[in-house]
Design a protein around this motif. Sequence first.
Motif, mmCIF file in Angstrom:
data_model
loop_
_atom_site.group_PDB
_atom_site.id
_atom_site.type_symbol
_atom_site.label_atom_id
_atom_site.label_comp_id
_atom_site.label_asym_id
_atom_site.label_seq_id
_atom_site.Cartn_x
_atom_site.Cartn_y
_atom_site.Cartn_z
ATOM 1 N N ARG A 76 0.932 -1.221 0.151
ATOM 2 C CA ARG A 76 0.108 -0.038 -0.086
ATOM 3 C C ARG A 76 0.844 1.342 0.013
ATOM 4 N NH1 ARG A 76 -5.476 -1.330 2.215
ATOM 5 N NH2 ARG A 76 -5.525 -3.828 2.512
ATOM 6 N N ARG A 141 -10.346 0.658 -3.066
ATOM 7 C CA ARG A 141 -10.022 1.038 -1.772
ATOM 8 C C ARG A 141 -10.510 2.157 -1.425
ATOM 9 N NH1 ARG A 141 -3.875 -1.351 -2.273
ATOM 10 N NH2 ARG A 141 -4.351 -3.280 -1.375
ATOM 11 N N THR A 147 -10.564 -2.913 2.742
ATOM 12 C CA THR A 147 -9.879 -1.724 3.681
ATOM 13 C C THR A 147 -9.473 -2.709 4.885
ATOM 14 O OG1 THR A 147 -11.993 -1.697 4.817
ATOM 15 C CG2 THR A 147 -11.301 0.053 2.984
ATOM 16 N N GLY A 173 -6.498 2.328 1.369
ATOM 17 C CA GLY A 173 -7.406 1.407 2.110
ATOM 18 C C GLY A 173 -7.376 1.173 3.546
ATOM 19 N N TYR A 174 -7.225 2.263 4.151
ATOM 20 C CA TYR A 174 -7.251 2.033 5.515
ATOM 21 C C TYR A 174 -8.496 2.959 6.243
ATOM 22 C CZ TYR A 174 -2.671 0.349 6.166
ATOM 23 O OH TYR A 174 -1.332 -0.468 6.136
ATOM 24 N N ARG A 175 -9.257 2.010 7.188
ATOM 25 C CA ARG A 175 -10.338 2.505 7.736
ATOM 26 C C ARG A 175 -9.849 3.128 9.240
ATOM 27 N NH1 ARG A 175 -14.750 0.507 10.677
ATOM 28 N NH2 ARG A 175 -14.011 -1.531 10.074
#
Length: 471
Positions: A76, A141, A147, A173-175
Amino acid sequence: MIRKHQGLLNIINCIMDAGLVFCAYLLAVWLRLGVLANAQLSMHELLEPQYMVGALLYACALCILYIVLRLYGSFRFQNFWQEIFTLATANAIGTMAIGTGLYLFRMVDFSRLTLAMFYVISTALVISKRVVLRSILEHYRSLGYNTRTLLVVGGGEHACGYMQHIRENPQYGYRLLGYVATAPTDKTEETYLGDYDVFHQKMTTRTVDQVVFCMRRTETETMGAMIAACGRYGAKASVIPDYNEFIPSRPTVELAGDYKLVNVRRTPDKGPVWAFVKRTMDIVGVVIGLVLASPIMLITAIAVKRCDGGPAIFGQERVGKNGKTFRMYKFRSMYQDAEDRLAELQKYNEVDGPAFKMANDPRITPVGRFIRKTSIDELPQLINILKGDMSIVGPRPPIPREVEQYTDWDWGRLAVKPGLTCYWQISGRSNLSFEEWMKLDLKYVEEQGFLTDIKILFKTIGVVLRGEGAY
């Protein structure tokens, strides 16, 4: 959760690469023995053992090499150009090694042209697959699919800056679940989940894929227990240390018994191979530049001369690699008494630090204003590059009186040859503060390499055409 499926995704990715390499070999054989030889080579003939064995060996060998080089996984944050360079290099090494082995043992008959075409086709196919796959993943993402849940520990400057960076780049793609810290901070609008005492509760009650620790030095006594909890609950643990600004882009770690030494500063010697490659790039670039720019340089010299009757070329003492001085050449863009008038204009300096910059400098001639805006005034430095005093890409050479005011940290930018362009030129130039300028130059010292130089050169072309930050 994504981490549970990462192994399966890696296997699928590897199988796809093997299939592409397999097809690339057969296609290279068909092109060489069929199309180029004006012969009829059917698909049935390509399935003969001598071709199939070669394709299978190449596919297996290159995929094993990809695995060894850790080209499968979640990338990522990985630089895409670095990934392409690694793939191209791996293909070159693998192709030559396996080709040599097959030739020595006479396992497969093939020509050098077949081998060359196989390298080009296989590299193009594998890279194209990565481009498509990366684009698809980044798209989904950014829409909220595929994610990873992220928890940040800490509420300081680095924690807030990191959370903002994650928020501004949804393609990662991070929550972001929020952050835990001793107290909430007004430097971020992210959700405050509580103090460090609730960390274990959050780990057990929430699905967390990754934890990033951004704790201050005075708070790290509890970090060990938190990292242990990450291991227990299957979360990846990463650390942004309080001294983050001192860590180079590619730090190395050495072991001294039970102690881990993180090397944060060293002489940036990239070795003789890089020195040869960079010098070759400089010479080739200068020869091409002089041929293409000679008409512009002739017209500029005449225009500068006719402007006020003074010399067209201005020579000035500058500081180069390791503090060695040299005479740098430019097309004269100021009146002949410019140096004598500098003291009276110091109060109008528009940048901090030892450098002097003034947007409407009265010492600049009408012709000078144009050649500065278009960076034509820098063209005579091609001679400096040919002499070896400068390079095409590198930090701008400072004036001795500026270097006298350098701190030990600033002096680090003199560890490489100065150049025509660098990160400073493509990141705002005169619009940046002196501190930002120094940080960008030190960034280049750490990241210098073939791909870095090529990237800077292409971006410089766009900046020069737009005339950004030049005065």
